[in-house]
Design a protein around this motif. Structure first.
Motif, mmCIF file in Angstrom:
data_model
loop_
_atom_site.group_PDB
_atom_site.id
_atom_site.type_symbol
_atom_site.label_atom_id
_atom_site.label_comp_id
_atom_site.label_asym_id
_atom_site.label_seq_id
_atom_site.Cartn_x
_atom_site.Cartn_y
_atom_site.Cartn_z
ATOM 1 N N UNK A 1 0.807 -1.221 0.000
ATOM 2 C CA UNK A 1 0.000 0.000 0.000
ATOM 3 C C UNK A 1 0.841 1.272 0.000
ATOM 4 N N UNK A 2 2.136 1.143 0.246
ATOM 5 C CA UNK A 2 2.981 2.332 0.282
ATOM 6 C C UNK A 2 2.966 3.040 -1.069
ATOM 7 N N UNK A 3 2.995 4.362 -1.063
ATOM 8 C CA UNK A 3 2.968 5.148 -2.290
ATOM 9 C C UNK A 3 4.355 5.286 -2.888
ATOM 10 N N UNK A 4 4.399 5.218 -4.217
ATOM 11 C CA UNK A 4 5.638 5.389 -4.980
ATOM 12 C C UNK A 4 5.453 6.586 -5.893
ATOM 13 N N UNK A 5 6.415 7.507 -5.858
ATOM 14 C CA UNK A 5 6.342 8.682 -6.728
ATOM 15 C C UNK A 5 6.629 8.266 -8.167
ATOM 16 N N UNK A 6 5.778 8.697 -9.091
ATOM 17 C CA UNK A 6 5.889 8.198 -10.476
ATOM 18 C C UNK A 6 6.229 9.287 -11.485
ATOM 19 N N UNK A 7 6.259 10.568 -11.070
ATOM 20 C CA UNK A 7 6.642 11.610 -12.020
ATOM 21 C C UNK A 7 7.117 12.842 -11.268
ATOM 22 N N UNK B 1 1.464 6.317 -6.891
ATOM 23 C CA UNK B 1 0.588 5.171 -7.057
ATOM 24 C C UNK B 1 0.977 4.139 -6.009
ATOM 25 N N UNK B 2 0.039 3.262 -5.670
ATOM 26 C CA UNK B 2 0.348 2.177 -4.762
ATOM 27 C C UNK B 2 1.489 1.348 -5.336
ATOM 28 N N UNK B 3 2.372 0.899 -4.447
ATOM 29 C CA UNK B 3 3.529 0.148 -4.944
ATOM 30 C C UNK B 3 3.084 -1.053 -5.768
ATOM 31 N N UNK B 4 2.172 -1.860 -5.218
ATOM 32 C CA UNK B 4 1.710 -3.045 -5.939
ATOM 33 C C UNK B 4 0.194 -3.178 -5.765
#
Length: 832
Positions: free
Chosen positions: A273-279, A285-288
């Motif tokens: 559920x951890x958030x990953x910065x994508x831009x 977005x959620x990691x997985x």
């Protein structure tokens, strides 16, 4: 202990035979070792051909008419169709088709969007059935508006049969409840153009509700979830929770709840559920996530391997518990330090086997949630540093069955490449000091032959991940290790790429036809050969911007009793953009509508014109531009040229002695009119006029519809002429005077205005007048000179003073006298 279904097998190159747990000395022991293989060989062995992948992925959204379809589980959010569990018809002419499409094992969280082929129905609720179950119909303006009704059933264990289906189709009864099966019931109304055949039906589905130990206050969490009460569970896309659900599911591995290491599952759920910065905008977005459908005809281990791919995970069975590790850095709490003091025998070290076993790039497919869940190539991940080392791009291919986002697919591809490059593996025979180490733990290994860590140092604090654990009969522990670094799971959004490096094809949708545009109706004149006019109209339109239009259907509609009814229909070729209609009715309102028909027989929506009320012919012929008037004996001769319009009927005249406007184009008092042909030069004579009295004339044109032009001249004076006094010269057909020349015989002559007593002897010859030349009453007593009758010798037949009443009748052989009552009173001569 070992990993079951090692995650991302094609990248890690780790396989396992079936892990059968055996009890030995009170400890669970895995009796099959784990081996390391070539990454590229594993990719070829475990991943299907790309065409097979596309076909398999496409089946998720294709409706099936089969009796052997396997049951399915749906996790997360995805687009699916299903097997048609029932089909029936109803209505007049079987116009309704009823379909029950089973989507997956329930209970589903929701069924949101419903599609016919690729058209979203944009559903709106339309009341409820007798069981208060909501009905839905296609939204306003939708292609299938008024043709579709949808009912959604989520598959609870207590769901009842659909009341509408039971009411409308006799074969479906209240016993057909499909408990535990999520399905949609859809009723389609036949339409030649929009629903000529059974379409593909699919849905966006939020799948199974799952247990979350983090939300169970009785299991170390905080909340109302209870393992034994599924009604307390909630929908989730979290891979850790979905994997746990599959482990305990009857259709999955069938494990016991007591076999779940829920502390680890909760830890991994938080990591997913951890958030990953994508831009660079800071979007996350959620990691997985896990989003997809599982057909249950596959082996549970094979299904688990596919599920683990979406989170770069692996799962181990340790001390009677299943423990999950997803693709994140291993927690320091599970880190161990080992050195030569833990060894009981020689270490086996194996490198990657060279270039043939490496990859430096990953490419593959996924179902793109941003593109109707179509099977799509994600943008390949390539590591330029590794590619430079290898001298070329070395690809691994993968099918992300449960990944629906391009960037998430790229992040997983990056992990695959990094894991493959950390391919140094060890077999470490340890003593029992290594017993606390578990599969998926992290090991910091230092090995040196003499303990001085000089030039004989093998490893100095190098990190490895434990991929296998086996207790040996002689009281030792064998560990399988593979190179590891926390940086494997780091992500720089600058490494991501847009999904559409090469544009998609722009092939047309064969089920969609573009309509024509700019439809108009224009009233037009339609002149018959006799000059009369029919009320007509023309329909014009602009061709559709569609190369596959075969023809157009054109309808002219008339407004009657508040509704438009089709009066005329024409089918024209794809190169025709005008249709004419005649014999229409003045005062009626018309409109046209046109639609395209493709070469496959599919019809577009109608394009409709504005309404037009027909006024009929309201255009007058051209006004006269000249009129000549000449006075002759007690008459006026008029000369003029008719206008050239084809519906010209004739000329109308106003004649008066005084001045005055003739009310041009208005309600003038017409003295006389003359028919004529369009464009002809005319000469007429107005007779019996008073000699010496000036006359004024005005002329206008008129057509067969009663339209009148302006008068010529358009003033108060008119065109003037004064009739002459007395007789006129008489000419024969050669134009020679027969008056001044004293010719006795008229011969053939044109116009005789007057014969008087002074010229009659020279104009009328003997025996010139016979009874055949005289009509009844053409010569009266006033016109015969009685003194000349004595010179007449003729057989007169019967001569009588009257035809009835009192009269004298002279016949050849007798004379008779009648009284006023018609009775014969006297007869002289023949008395018979």
């Amino acid at each position: 202990m070992e990993q079951i279904g090692l995650a991302v097998a094609s990248a890690l190159n780790i396989t396992s035979a079936t892990g059968i747990a055996m009890v030995q000395a009170g400890v669970y022991v895995v009796g099959t070792a784990i081996s390391v293989h070539s990454a590229r060989q594993m990719a070829k062995r475990q991943m299907k051909g790309i065409n097979d992948l596309i076909s398999e992925q496409g089946l998720e959204t294709k409706m099936q008419f089969r009796s052997d379809m396997p049951r399915r589980l749906i996790y997360g959010k995805t687009k699916v169709s299903g097997v048609v569990a029932f089909a029936g018809v109803s209505g007049t002419g079987n116009k309704y088709l009823h379909l029950v499409v089973a989507l997956g094992q329930g209970e589903l969280n929701s069924i949101t969007n419903v599609f016919i082929d690729e058209t979203d129905l944009s559903l709106t609720q339309d009341g409820s059935d007798s069981s208060s179950h909501a009905r839905f119909v296609a939204g306003s303006g939708n292609k299938y508006e008024n043709l579709v009704r949808v009912k959604k059933h989520l598959g609870s264990d207590s769901q009842s049969a659909d009341a509408d289906l039971v009411s409308e189709v006799s074969e479906w009864t209240t016993s057909h409840r499909l408990r535990g099966v999520g399905y949609i019931y859809i009723r389609l109304e036949y339409d030649q153009d929009k629903l000529p055949q059974i379409p593909n039906i699919s849905c966006i589905v939020e799948g199974r509700k799952v247990y979350d130990p983090r939300l169970d206050s009785t299991n170390g969490g905080s909340g109302s979830h209870r393992y034994a009460t599924s009604s307390t569970w909630a929908y989730s896309r979290n891979p850790s929770l979905c994997i746990r659900d599959f482990l305990i599911n009857t259709y999955g591995l069938g494990a016991l709840n007591s076999e779940m290491n829920d502390t680890r599952f909760a830890e991994m759920a938080n990591s997913c559920d951890a958030n990953v910065t994508i831009n660079s905008n800071g979007d996350t977005q959620k990691r997985y996530t896990m989003d997809g459908m599982i057909p249950l005809d596959q082996s549970p281990v094979s299904i688990m391997e596919s599920m683990l791919v979406c989170c770069a995970g692996s799962i181990a069975y340790t001390q009677g518990k299943y423990e999950l590790q997803v693709g994140v850095a291993i927690a320091n709490s599970r880190s161990h330090t080992l050195n030569e003091t833990h060894l009981r025998d020689n270490v086996t070290i194996q490198t990657d086997g060279g270039k043939n076993n490496r990859i430096n790039a990953v490419r593959g497919t996924f179902l793109d949630e941003d593109n109707f869940y179509l099977s799509t190539d994600f943008s390949p991940y390539r590591d330029s540093t590794y590619e430079s080392e290898d001298g070329e791009a070395l690809y691994g291919d993968v099918n992300f069955q449960f990944v629906k986002n391009n960037i998430r697919a790229q992040r997983l591809a990056k992990i695959m490449v990094e894991r493959n490059r950390q391919s140094l593996s060890l077999t470490l025979p340890c003593n029992l000091n290594a017993f606390p180490v578990s599969v998926n733990d992290k090991v910091t290994l230092s090995l040196d032959r003499d303990g001085a860590f000089s030039n004989e140092t093998i490893f100095n604090g190098k990190e490895f991940m434990v991929t296998g654990w086996k207790m040996t009969p002689n009281g030792g522990v064998d560990l399988e290790l593979v190179e590891y670094a926390d940086a494997i799971y780091s992500w720089n959004f600058g490494n991501s790429f847009g999904i559409d490096i090469a544009p998609n094809t722009s092939l047309p949708d064969p089920a969609t036809v573009q309509p024509p545009t700019s439809v108009t109706v224009t009233e037009t004149p339609d002149i018959n050969d006799d000059g009369t006019l029919l009320v007509s109209a023309k329909t014009t339109f602009t061709s559709a911007t569609d190369a596959f239009v075969g023809n157009y259907e054109v309808e002219l509609q008339v407004l009657l009793s508040g509704s438009f009814l089709t009066a005329y229909t024409a089918v024209v070729g794809s190169n025709v953009t005008r249709v004419d209609y005649s014999g229409l009715i003045v005062g009626r309102t018309y409109r046209a509508r046109v639609r395209s028909v493709s070469v496959l027989g599919r019809r577009s929506a109608y394009a409709t014109s504005s309404n037009v009320t027909l006024a009929g012919d309201v255009t007058a012929p051209s006004a006269y531009s000249a009129l000549t008037a000449s006075g002759i004996g007690e008459a006026v001769e008029l000369t003029f040229t008719n206008p050239t319009e084809s519906d010209f009927r004739g000329a109308e005249f106003v004649m008066r002695t005084g001045t005055g406007n003739p009310n041009s184009g208005g309600n003038a008092t017409i003295n006389f009119s003359v028919a004529g042909s369009a464009g002809k030069v005319m000469k007429i004579t107005r007779n019996n006029l008073t000699a010496g009295t000036q006359q004024r004339f005005w002329i206008r044109s008129t057509d067969f519809s009663g339209n009148n032009s302006a008068f010529f001249p358009n003033n108060a004076d008119g065109i003037t002429a004064t009739p002459a006094t007395g007789g006129i010269d008489v000419t024969n057909s050669s134009g020679t005077s027969i008056v001044s020349g004293g010719v006795a015989q008229l011969g053939a002559f044109g116009t005789v205005n007057q014969i008087t007593s002074s010229n009659s002897s020279s104009l009328i010859g003997n025996d010139a007048i016979v009874t055949a030349h005289l009509s009844a009453d053409c010569v009266t007593a006033d016109e015969i000179f009685v003194g000349d009758l004595s010179s007449i010798s003729a057989t007169i037949g019967t001569l009588q003073s009257a035809t009835s009443g009192a009269r004298l009748v002279v016949e050849t052989d007798k004379i008779k006298v009648f009284d006023s009552s018609g009775n014969e009173r006297v007869r002289i001569g023949n008395l018979s």
